[in-house]
Design a protein around this motif. Structure first.
Motif, PDB file in Angstrom:
ATOM      1  N   SER A 123       0.626  -1.099  -0.067  1.00  0.00           N
ATOM      2  CA  SER A 123       0.018   0.035   0.052  1.00  0.00           C
ATOM      3  C   SER A 123       0.796   1.363  -0.147  1.00  0.00           C
ATOM      4  O   SER A 123       0.238   2.298  -0.581  1.00  0.00           O
ATOM      5  CB  SER A 123      -0.988  -0.041   1.424  1.00  0.00           C
ATOM      6  N   ILE A 124       2.030   0.985   0.483  1.00  0.00           N
ATOM      7  CA  ILE A 124       2.873   2.519   0.598  1.00  0.00           C
ATOM      8  C   ILE A 124       3.282   2.753  -0.689  1.00  0.00           C
ATOM      9  O   ILE A 124       3.123   3.902  -1.252  1.00  0.00           O
ATOM     10  CB  ILE A 124       4.068   2.116   1.351  1.00  0.00           C
ATOM     11  N   ASN A 125       3.852   1.777  -1.503  1.00  0.00           N
ATOM     12  CA  ASN A 125       4.256   2.069  -2.924  1.00  0.00           C
ATOM     13  C   ASN A 125       3.204   2.370  -3.996  1.00  0.00           C
ATOM     14  O   ASN A 125       3.292   3.365  -4.680  1.00  0.00           O
ATOM     15  CB  ASN A 125       4.987   0.876  -3.397  1.00  0.00           C
ATOM     16  N   SER A 126       1.995   1.956  -3.648  1.00  0.00           N
ATOM     17  CA  SER A 126       0.984   2.202  -4.361  1.00  0.00           C
ATOM     18  C   SER A 126       0.352   3.345  -4.089  1.00  0.00           C
ATOM     19  O   SER A 126       0.062   4.085  -5.235  1.00  0.00           O
ATOM     20  CB  SER A 126      -0.335   0.961  -3.917  1.00  0.00           C
ATOM     21  N   GLY A 127       0.427   4.006  -3.004  1.00  0.00           N
ATOM     22  CA  GLY A 127      -0.018   5.233  -2.766  1.00  0.00           C
ATOM     23  C   GLY A 127       0.863   6.388  -3.286  1.00  0.00           C
ATOM     24  O   GLY A 127       0.419   7.265  -3.791  1.00  0.00           O
ATOM     25  N   VAL A 128       2.220   6.047  -3.518  1.00  0.00           N
ATOM     26  CA  VAL A 128       3.087   7.057  -3.968  1.00  0.00           C
ATOM     27  C   VAL A 128       2.841   7.044  -5.504  1.00  0.00           C
ATOM     28  O   VAL A 128       2.766   8.049  -6.149  1.00  0.00           O
ATOM     29  CB  VAL A 128       4.481   6.667  -3.491  1.00  0.00           C
ATOM     30  N   ILE A 129       2.678   5.802  -5.984  1.00  0.00           N
ATOM     31  CA  ILE A 129       2.457   5.836  -7.657  1.00  0.00           C
ATOM     32  C   ILE A 129       1.261   6.375  -7.878  1.00  0.00           C
ATOM     33  O   ILE A 129       1.045   7.152  -8.864  1.00  0.00           O
ATOM     34  CB  ILE A 129       2.485   4.070  -7.839  1.00  0.00           C
ATOM     35  N   LEU A 130       0.093   6.164  -7.138  1.00  0.00           N
ATOM     36  CA  LEU A 130      -1.252   6.583  -7.403  1.00  0.00           C
ATOM     37  C   LEU A 130      -1.227   8.236  -7.314  1.00  0.00           C
ATOM     38  O   LEU A 130      -2.254   8.655  -7.827  1.00  0.00           O
ATOM     39  CB  LEU A 130      -2.264   5.896  -6.725  1.00  0.00           C
ATOM     40  N   LYS A 131      -0.468   8.711  -6.566  1.00  0.00           N
ATOM     41  CA  LYS A 131      -0.556  10.165  -6.368  1.00  0.00           C
ATOM     42  C   LYS A 131      -0.269  10.919  -7.932  1.00  0.00           C
ATOM     43  O   LYS A 131      -0.649  11.872  -8.255  1.00  0.00           O
ATOM     44  CB  LYS A 131       0.492  10.729  -5.624  1.00  0.00           C
ATOM     45  N   ARG A 132       0.604  10.055  -8.597  1.00  0.00           N
ATOM     46  CA  ARG A 132       0.991  10.695  -9.976  1.00  0.00           C
ATOM     47  C   ARG A 132       0.364   9.913 -11.142  1.00  0.00           C
ATOM     48  O   ARG A 132       0.486  10.088 -12.639  1.00  0.00           O
ATOM     49  CB  ARG A 132       2.590  10.355 -10.054  1.00  0.00           C
ATOM     50  N   ALA A 133      -0.345   8.736 -10.967  1.00  0.00           N
ATOM     51  CA  ALA A 133      -0.984   7.944 -11.876  1.00  0.00           C
ATOM     52  C   ALA A 133      -2.523   8.050 -12.107  1.00  0.00           C
ATOM     53  O   ALA A 133      -3.128   7.441 -11.429  1.00  0.00           O
ATOM     54  CB  ALA A 133      -0.675   6.518 -11.761  1.00  0.00           C
ATOM     55  N   SER A 134      -2.889   9.163 -12.748  1.00  0.00           N
ATOM     56  CA  SER A 134      -4.438   9.367 -12.775  1.00  0.00           C
ATOM     57  C   SER A 134      -5.175   8.295 -13.606  1.00  0.00           C
ATOM     58  O   SER A 134      -6.137   8.354 -13.505  1.00  0.00           O
ATOM     59  CB  SER A 134      -4.765  10.588 -13.374  1.00  0.00           C
ATOM     60  N   ASP A 135      -4.530   7.236 -14.227  1.00  0.00           N
ATOM     61  CA  ASP A 135      -5.291   6.577 -14.815  1.00  0.00           C
ATOM     62  C   ASP A 135      -5.484   5.224 -14.172  1.00  0.00           C
ATOM     63  O   ASP A 135      -6.075   4.005 -14.387  1.00  0.00           O
ATOM     64  CB  ASP A 135      -4.467   5.963 -15.938  1.00  0.00           C
ATOM     65  N   ARG A 153       6.813  14.484  14.214  1.00  0.00           N
ATOM     66  CA  ARG A 153       7.726  14.477  12.688  1.00  0.00           C
ATOM     67  C   ARG A 153       7.219  13.368  12.010  1.00  0.00           C
ATOM     68  O   ARG A 153       7.387  13.560  10.587  1.00  0.00           O
ATOM     69  CB  ARG A 153       8.984  14.593  13.170  1.00  0.00           C
ATOM     70  N   LEU A 154       6.993  12.459  12.440  1.00  0.00           N
ATOM     71  CA  LEU A 154       6.373  11.021  11.531  1.00  0.00           C
ATOM     72  C   LEU A 154       5.363  11.307  10.840  1.00  0.00           C
ATOM     73  O   LEU A 154       5.161  11.151   9.870  1.00  0.00           O
ATOM     74  CB  LEU A 154       6.428   9.661  12.593  1.00  0.00           C
ATOM     75  N   ASN A 155       4.314  12.045  11.776  1.00  0.00           N
ATOM     76  CA  ASN A 155       2.992  12.236  11.144  1.00  0.00           C
ATOM     77  C   ASN A 155       3.296  13.339   9.974  1.00  0.00           C
ATOM     78  O   ASN A 155       2.615  13.277   8.870  1.00  0.00           O
ATOM     79  CB  ASN A 155       1.958  12.695  12.157  1.00  0.00           C
ATOM     80  N   SER A 156       4.154  14.281  10.166  1.00  0.00           N
ATOM     81  CA  SER A 156       4.342  15.565   9.296  1.00  0.00           C
ATOM     82  C   SER A 156       4.785  14.579   7.782  1.00  0.00           C
ATOM     83  O   SER A 156       4.441  14.791   6.764  1.00  0.00           O
ATOM     84  CB  SER A 156       5.255  16.400   9.624  1.00  0.00           C
ATOM     85  N   LEU A 157       5.651  13.640   8.151  1.00  0.00           N
ATOM     86  CA  LEU A 157       6.279  12.886   6.866  1.00  0.00           C
ATOM     87  C   LEU A 157       5.156  12.231   6.232  1.00  0.00           C
ATOM     88  O   LEU A 157       5.014  11.967   4.914  1.00  0.00           O
ATOM     89  CB  LEU A 157       7.422  12.148   7.277  1.00  0.00           C
ATOM     90  N   PHE A 158       4.339  11.375   7.059  1.00  0.00           N
ATOM     91  CA  PHE A 158       3.297  10.723   6.440  1.00  0.00           C
ATOM     92  C   PHE A 158       2.341  11.328   5.739  1.00  0.00           C
ATOM     93  O   PHE A 158       1.935  11.078   4.724  1.00  0.00           O
ATOM     94  CB  PHE A 158       2.659   9.680   7.431  1.00  0.00           C
ATOM     95  N   GLU A 159       2.101  12.463   6.309  1.00  0.00           N
ATOM     96  CA  GLU A 159       1.121  13.589   5.476  1.00  0.00           C
ATOM     97  C   GLU A 159       1.636  13.886   4.137  1.00  0.00           C
ATOM     98  O   GLU A 159       0.946  14.033   3.207  1.00  0.00           O
ATOM     99  CB  GLU A 159       0.824  14.554   6.504  1.00  0.00           C
ATOM    100  N   ARG A 160       2.803  14.292   4.435  1.00  0.00           N
ATOM    101  CA  ARG A 160       3.586  15.000   3.140  1.00  0.00           C
ATOM    102  C   ARG A 160       3.712  13.989   1.983  1.00  0.00           C
ATOM    103  O   ARG A 160       3.383  14.200   0.787  1.00  0.00           O
ATOM    104  CB  ARG A 160       4.869  15.363   3.606  1.00  0.00           C
ATOM    105  N   TRP A 161       4.244  12.682   2.329  1.00  0.00           N
ATOM    106  CA  TRP A 161       4.539  11.703   1.298  1.00  0.00           C
ATOM    107  C   TRP A 161       3.235  10.674   1.060  1.00  0.00           C
ATOM    108  O   TRP A 161       3.366  10.341  -0.220  1.00  0.00           O
ATOM    109  CB  TRP A 161       5.777  11.087   1.788  1.00  0.00           C
ATOM    110  N   LEU A 162       2.383  10.415   2.019  1.00  0.00           N
ATOM    111  CA  LEU A 162       1.642   9.272   1.813  1.00  0.00           C
ATOM    112  C   LEU A 162       0.028   9.743   2.034  1.00  0.00           C
ATOM    113  O   LEU A 162      -0.751   8.787   2.059  1.00  0.00           O
ATOM    114  CB  LEU A 162       2.008   7.951   2.887  1.00  0.00           C
ATOM    115  N   ASN A 163      -0.208  10.965   2.205  1.00  0.00           N
ATOM    116  CA  ASN A 163      -1.647  11.260   2.643  1.00  0.00           C
ATOM    117  C   ASN A 163      -1.979  10.624   4.013  1.00  0.00           C
ATOM    118  O   ASN A 163      -3.088  10.178   3.848  1.00  0.00           O
ATOM    119  CB  ASN A 163      -2.470  11.403   1.590  1.00  0.00           C
ATOM    120  N   SER A 164      -1.266  10.268   4.921  1.00  0.00           N
ATOM    121  CA  SER A 164      -1.610   9.391   6.028  1.00  0.00           C
ATOM    122  C   SER A 164      -1.186   9.882   7.302  1.00  0.00           C
ATOM    123  O   SER A 164      -0.175  10.579   7.138  1.00  0.00           O
ATOM    124  CB  SER A 164      -1.176   7.930   5.590  1.00  0.00           C
ATOM    125  N   GLN A 165      -1.795   9.650   8.252  1.00  0.00           N
ATOM    126  CA  GLN A 165      -1.413  10.056   9.564  1.00  0.00           C
ATOM    127  C   GLN A 165      -1.313   8.589  10.403  1.00  0.00           C
ATOM    128  O   GLN A 165      -2.304   7.983  10.620  1.00  0.00           O
ATOM    129  CB  GLN A 165      -2.381  11.095  10.368  1.00  0.00           C
TER     130      GLN A 165
END
Length: 162
Positions: free
Chosen positions: A96-108, A148-160
């Motif tokens: 799910s982590i990798n998928s989340g990063v990929i889907l931020k840029r993959a509108s298809d 700081r963990l939450n800040s990083l998760f929000e920034r990169w993964l849209n998750s807390q």
């Protein structure tokens, strides 16, 4: 530092930090796909995985337990996602982590359904290296307590979660 799933099998040869993120596996489909919304919908479909990952093990287990699926293993995510886009597979199972990063840029592409097989992510260190493990856990605890963990998760993964 890279994410690695903490599993009993991996704990035989590696030591792990405390889990710092709850992730899992996700189903990813082409955006136009409306027929796959859970693992129950995998029956009769071709499923892509990255060879040797927890996703691959999960899909292999489904098939071993009677799921009527065709599994296609890929050396990497790029090849797997290209096959999904090209229609060579109906759905991919991926972390799910990798998928989340990929889907931020993959509108298809899109997630299909909820997180499956929740698992914790940690830092792997050489078996028996207690000093490094203590240091890593200290940093994780410090980042968690400072938010700081939450800040990083929000920034990169849209998750807390931190």
């Amino acid at each position: 530092m890279s994410s690695i799933t903490i599993t009993p099998e991996r704990q035989k040869t590696l030591d792990f930090s405390e889990g710092y993120f709850k992730a899992g596996l996700s189903l990813v489909v082409n955006r136009c796909n409306k027929s796959v919304t859970s693992t129950k919908d995998l029956m009769g479909r071709s499923v892509g995985t990255t060879k040797g990952t927890t996703s691959d093990k999960y899909v292999q287990n489904l098939k071993t337990n009677g799921a009527k699926i065709t599994i296609k293993q890929y050396a990497g995510e790029r090849e797997m996602l290209s096959s999904l886009r090209d229609g060579d597979v109906d759905v991919v199972v991926n972390g799910s982590i990798n998928s989340g990063v990929i889907l931020k840029r993959a509108s298809d592409l899109k997630f299909a359904g909820e997180l499956i097989q929740p698992e914790f992510i940690g830092v792997a260190v050489k078996k028996g290296d207690r000093e490094l493990l203590k240091t890593v856990n200290g940093v994780i605890q410090e980042f968690r307590s400072q938010g700081r963990l939450n800040s990083l998760f929000e920034r990169w993964l849209n998750s807390q979660q931190g």
